[in-house]
Design a protein around this motif. Structure first.
Motif: not given
Length: 188
Positions: A113, A185, A44
């Motif tokens: 992201n 994130n 991610n």
């Protein structure tokens, strides 16, 4: 199925004996390919980060990694993808052709992201000599969800929060103010 004479390193690796060897379990069953575990780290990432991709290395094998758009991005068992973009969010696939005419496939899901795109706004104080306030405001331009705002003042002190007020601003408050925004994130 066909058998092959001689040492087959991949089969030895998978627990098969050297010499006569049967096809690997799942080899070309009904036109399907055997699968292999592939990995990517981080899975991610924030846009612009480097992502490392990896799969087991097999002697004599050839590798072909493709990004979610179908572009070949590597011909190696391990590689780094520098500056990953939002367009590369999705499933990366790897195809491994072994010398024994067996093909293994694997995939890695990567969710990229967005970094927050922000702007800092301040009112202009001319000739107020400590009688006016500086209003510092941060705004998100791309819809990213910001969890933390940090302002660094000209004297290197800092404050947390999207909007700040410098009361009774004077000459000592003149300078460059830096705003940083961070998402949940960790993207900045």
């Amino acid at each position: 199925g066909a058998t092959t004479e001689g040492p087959l390193p991949v089969r030895q690796h998978l627990g098969q004996r050297l010499g006569r060897a049967a096809p690997l379990p799942g080899d070309h069953l009904g036109g399907q390919r055997a699968t292999v575990a592939a990995g990517g780290f981080p899975s991610n990432p924030c846009e612009g980060e480097t992502v490392s991709f990896f799969v087991n290395s097999y002697p004599g094998a050839t590798y072909k990694w493709k990004d979610p758009l179908g572009n070949v991005v590597s011909m190696s068992s391990f590689f780094n993808l520098n500056s990953i973009s939002m367009l590369q969010s999705g499933t990366f696939t790897v195809e491994i052709d072994l010398p024994s005419n067996c093909t293994l496939t694997g995939s890695v899901d990567v969710i990229v992201n967005p970094n927050p795109q922000i702007t800092a706004i301040a009112n202009d104080l001319l000739c107020t000599d400590g009688t006016g306030d500086i209003q510092l405001n941060g705004e998100v331009l791309n819809g990213a969800v910001v969890m933390e705002w940090k302002w660094v003042y000209p004297d290197q002190t800092f404050a947390f929060g999207q909007n700040q007020t410098i009361s009774d601003a004077g000459v000592d408050d003149a300078g460059i103010y830096i705003l940083t925004a961070t998402t949940a994130n960790g993207c900045m």
